[in-house]
Motif scaffolding. Structure first.
Motif, mmCIF file in Angstrom:
data_model
loop_
_atom_site.group_PDB
_atom_site.id
_atom_site.type_symbol
_atom_site.label_atom_id
_atom_site.label_comp_id
_atom_site.label_asym_id
_atom_site.label_seq_id
_atom_site.Cartn_x
_atom_site.Cartn_y
_atom_site.Cartn_z
ATOM 1 N N TYR A 87 0.803 -1.217 0.000
ATOM 2 C CA TYR A 87 0.000 0.000 0.000
ATOM 3 C C TYR A 87 0.836 1.267 0.000
ATOM 4 O O TYR A 87 0.304 2.361 -0.012
ATOM 5 N N TYR A 88 2.158 1.094 0.079
ATOM 6 C CA TYR A 88 3.015 2.274 0.132
ATOM 7 C C TYR A 88 2.972 2.999 -1.208
ATOM 8 O O TYR A 88 2.559 2.440 -2.222
ATOM 9 N N ASN A 89 3.401 4.244 -1.225
ATOM 10 C CA ASN A 89 3.419 5.029 -2.448
ATOM 11 C C ASN A 89 4.866 5.345 -2.827
ATOM 12 O O ASN A 89 5.489 6.182 -2.175
ATOM 13 N N PRO A 90 5.441 4.691 -3.833
ATOM 14 C CA PRO A 90 4.850 3.605 -4.620
ATOM 15 C C PRO A 90 4.892 2.278 -3.861
ATOM 16 O O PRO A 90 5.723 2.108 -2.959
ATOM 17 N N PRO A 91 4.022 1.322 -4.265
ATOM 18 C CA PRO A 91 4.090 -0.024 -3.673
ATOM 19 C C PRO A 91 5.512 -0.582 -3.788
ATOM 20 O O PRO A 91 6.173 -0.414 -4.812
ATOM 21 N N LEU A 92 5.964 -1.206 -2.703
ATOM 22 C CA LEU A 92 7.375 -1.573 -2.559
ATOM 23 C C LEU A 92 7.664 -3.013 -2.992
ATOM 24 O O LEU A 92 7.048 -3.957 -2.488
ATOM 25 N N THR A 93 8.614 -3.171 -3.887
ATOM 26 C CA THR A 93 9.136 -4.501 -4.205
ATOM 27 C C THR A 93 9.821 -5.046 -2.953
ATOM 28 O O THR A 93 10.557 -4.320 -2.281
ATOM 29 N N SER A 94 9.552 -6.292 -2.624
ATOM 30 C CA SER A 94 10.118 -6.833 -1.394
ATOM 31 C C SER A 94 10.281 -8.348 -1.497
ATOM 32 O O SER A 94 9.956 -8.944 -2.518
ATOM 33 N N VAL A 95 10.812 -8.957 -0.447
ATOM 34 C CA VAL A 95 11.000 -10.399 -0.425
ATOM 35 C C VAL A 95 10.182 -10.971 0.722
ATOM 36 O O VAL A 95 10.336 -10.574 1.876
ATOM 37 N N LYS A 96 9.285 -11.870 0.376
ATOM 38 C CA LYS A 96 8.430 -12.515 1.373
ATOM 39 C C LYS A 96 9.247 -13.617 2.036
ATOM 40 O O LYS A 96 9.643 -14.575 1.375
ATOM 41 N N ILE A 97 9.480 -13.490 3.343
ATOM 42 C CA ILE A 97 10.388 -14.465 3.955
ATOM 43 C C ILE A 97 9.662 -15.522 4.781
ATOM 44 O O ILE A 97 10.281 -16.384 5.373
ATOM 45 N N ASN A 98 8.330 -15.441 4.822
ATOM 46 C CA ASN A 98 7.544 -16.494 5.489
ATOM 47 C C ASN A 98 7.917 -16.696 6.958
ATOM 48 O O ASN A 98 8.255 -17.797 7.390
ATOM 49 N N ALA A 99 7.807 -15.611 7.727
ATOM 50 C CA ALA A 99 8.134 -15.663 9.154
ATOM 51 C C ALA A 99 7.262 -16.674 9.898
ATOM 52 O O ALA A 99 7.723 -17.341 10.825
ATOM 53 N N PHE A 100 6.000 -16.799 9.494
ATOM 54 C CA PHE A 100 5.096 -17.758 10.136
ATOM 55 C C PHE A 100 5.657 -19.175 10.032
ATOM 56 O O PHE A 100 5.691 -19.915 11.013
ATOM 57 N N SER A 101 6.126 -19.539 8.831
ATOM 58 C CA SER A 101 6.697 -20.877 8.634
ATOM 59 C C SER A 101 7.998 -21.071 9.397
ATOM 60 O O SER A 101 8.288 -22.171 9.875
ATOM 61 N N LEU A 102 8.787 -20.003 9.532
ATOM 62 C CA LEU A 102 9.989 -20.085 10.371
ATOM 63 C C LEU A 102 9.576 -20.519 11.777
ATOM 64 O O LEU A 102 10.224 -21.360 12.404
ATOM 65 N N GLY A 103 8.470 -19.936 12.269
ATOM 66 C CA GLY A 103 7.988 -20.240 13.619
ATOM 67 C C GLY A 103 7.470 -21.657 13.764
ATOM 68 O O GLY A 103 7.831 -22.367 14.705
ATOM 69 N N THR A 104 6.640 -22.099 12.817
ATOM 70 C CA THR A 104 6.083 -23.449 12.952
ATOM 71 C C THR A 104 7.205 -24.488 12.851
ATOM 72 O O THR A 104 7.245 -25.442 13.614
ATOM 73 N N LYS A 105 8.140 -24.259 11.937
ATOM 74 C CA LYS A 105 9.244 -25.208 11.757
ATOM 75 C C LYS A 105 10.129 -25.255 13.004
ATOM 76 O O LYS A 105 10.568 -26.332 13.424
ATOM 77 N N ALA A 106 10.380 -24.077 13.600
ATOM 78 C CA ALA A 106 11.222 -24.035 14.802
ATOM 79 C C ALA A 106 10.584 -24.843 15.928
ATOM 80 O O ALA A 106 11.256 -25.599 16.629
ATOM 81 N N PHE A 107 9.256 -24.707 16.100
ATOM 82 C CA PHE A 107 8.627 -25.479 17.170
ATOM 83 C C PHE A 107 8.685 -26.974 16.883
ATOM 84 O O PHE A 107 8.977 -27.771 17.777
ATOM 85 N N GLU A 108 8.408 -27.351 15.648
ATOM 86 C CA GLU A 108 8.474 -28.770 15.264
ATOM 87 C C GLU A 108 9.830 -29.374 15.616
ATOM 88 O O GLU A 108 9.924 -30.451 16.191
ATOM 89 N N MET A 109 10.871 -28.624 15.262
ATOM 90 C CA MET A 109 12.237 -29.067 15.515
ATOM 91 C C MET A 109 12.499 -29.208 17.020
ATOM 92 O O MET A 109 13.080 -30.187 17.475
#
Lengths: 337, 337
Positions: free
Chosen positions: A285-307
């Motif tokens: 929603y930024y002006n202009p919309p920002l190119t970025s890298v989706k790093i999937n923090a949620f999955s980092l969390g679920t994987k860490a707990f599993e481990m």
């Protein structure tokens, strides 16, 4: 009046230690006695004291999560609540609760981890750290306490979950180069943090592959996750430097940089293209919309707990490392018309 | 090898129970003995077991925070991390840690709270709830366990911190009416939640003061904090209803509603003005930027911890209630050209 173990014992006509053993689910107690005692506990609305129980069978179903930075700061960056949501959702499903500990210095971290490991409250730890010289990690390895690091470490006896930060830096820089950029600033390098060093190395590798000489003056140092992109970019531009692209190590740095670029009378992306990392909700929603890298923090969390659960539940020492894939999200801030 | 209390006792030439008493800082132990034992504990790198210590002096320096909704959902709405940041920042300053417990049903909440209060791990609780029929609150009152509710309750024997939701609804509706609106939809009324009822009552009061009859067909029910504003507004508009304004109980509902309005070929704010509540970071960057109410979730958190600390540290039963002021933030989504 609170019901005690003695009240239960009296009513059930057994000894208090028998009640304790029922609570600890000891095999030495007959099924008939167990049933009788449990029925009376229920009738008397008795809840075994968690602490007493944990002294017996050493389980509390609590894991500690140690987060860097003051609580208020760390929770305001969307990365942390998303990561915490991943840990918590997986932990809850498995009946675990989370003990949140925020630390603001390395000393505080060491003290906190001592307390959490020797304290007997937590069965395992998830440690958020991307510093190299982390004495806490060495201490945990030495004590053989179950823990998982978010972010990688050099020590091979550590379980960790991370993104491939080298690849993130490499892909972003390659994308810029393919768009025709030759002068690309790297904003947010923080020498003590492996995450930014890995990203910088990926960036360097992409330059090298395209025969673009690395220019150290294009590297702008800052604290890792912070909002001082505005000041840094303003100072950088004031020095007369004119990159055509900026790769920022975090979206918040990128937002600040865009503000400074606009204020200098330049356009994004036409004069300077800007990309961030983390893909926070604002990026879209930024002006202009920002190119970025989706790093999937949620999955980092679920994987860490599993481990963590794997190592908490076993006497076998195992060392696992997991890489959570990241994804380039291209938006207007890098797309010239 | 882990050092035990017996190792310390042997080295210090005292009994293990003397070591226990030193850990618990018992007045029955002489200063000289205390000093000697503490010195040996330090030399042997011994950290008193937190559980053992808590059995003696009953302090763990841990408070529980019980959050509604699945962990992943609740942490994704910016309200929760901001609130949690407020609690955590104040708690950390006072040496407390936070035990996070997410519950998704009333039954789960009751079980979790039982475990946390009878378990001996937490010294106090902060409960996030805005449901009326909350048996957990009654149970906590009955057990005289220190707790603070975020959101208000009818029970006078409860400490709570809240916004003035009646005033929020009243101010938003008054603002719309003063802009010339006579037909204002109220999006996000959730019968079981006092917070939405209070806001609706404030809205009704403003209508009444301006002699605008209340029309129940303008009230759109939904779950309290959710992202189904798009579906709800789409269905509402499909029924041929044409309000000139929409007050949404949450920004996420408002974002969805705006999308549905745009899709129906209508303009915001020219055809329908829209406002939300919570002032999430996106509100400032949405297209159009969203008028909202800043409810200061961080302050709700710091105040809740302050209140909890007061009651944890005292034998006097006191009942305090605090109202955190909210603030209308006017942006383009309600400002006609």
């Amino acid at each position: 009046m609170r019901v005690t173990i003695n009240d239960i014992a009296k009513k059930a006509k057994v000894s208090p230690s028998t009640v304790s053993r029922v609570i600890a689910d000891s095999p030495r107690i007959s099924e008939a006695t167990k049933e009788k005692v449990l029925k009376i506990m229920k009738e008397m609305n008795y809840h075994p004291n968690m602490i007493a129980r944990s002294l017996v069978n050493r389980t509390t179903q609590i894991i500690g999560v140690v987060m860097p930075g003051m609580a208020e700061q760390s929770l305001q960056h969307p990365f942390y609540p998303e990561l915490l949501g991943g840990i918590a959702s997986m932990a809850n499903k498995q009946g675990y609760k989370i003990l949140l500990a925020n630390v603001s210095t390395v000393d505080e971290e060491r003290e906190m981890v001592k307390e959490l490991t020797f304290g007997g409250i937590t069965e395992g730890l998830i440690l958020l750290t991307s510093r190299d010289d982390n004495p806490t990690v060495e201490q945990l390895v030495k004590n053989n306490f179950p823990f998982v690091v978010i972010g990688r470490t050099e020590n091979p006896y550590v379980n960790w979950v991370d993104n491939d930060n080298f690849l993130i830096g490499y892909q972003l820089a390659t994308y810029f180069i393919e768009q025709g950029h030759r002068s690309i600033a790297f904003l947010g390098y923080s020498p003590g943090y492996r995450v930014t060093r890995d990203r910088l190395n990926g960036y360097k590798k992409a330059l090298e592959e395209h025969d673009i000489p690395f220019d150290s003056r294009m590297v702008i140092e800052s604290k890792f996750i912070s909002d001082n992109g505005y000041d840094l970019m303003k100072a950088f531009l004031a020095q007369g430097k004119s990159p055509t692209g900026v790769i920022a190590c975090d979206d918040l740095l990128a937002f600040g940089a865009i503000k400074a670029i606009h204020q200098a009378g330049l356009r994004v992306p036409d004069d300077i293209a800007v990309a961030g990392i983390n893909n926070v909700p604002l990026a879209d929603y930024y002006n202009p919309p920002l190119t970025s890298v989706k790093i999937n923090a949620f999955s980092l969390g679920t994987k860490a707990f599993e481990m963590l659960q794997t190592i908490m539940g076993s006497n076998i020492r195992s060392y696992n490392q997991a890489i959570i894939p990241a994804e380039l999200v291209i938006r207007s801030s890098t797309q010239r018309g």
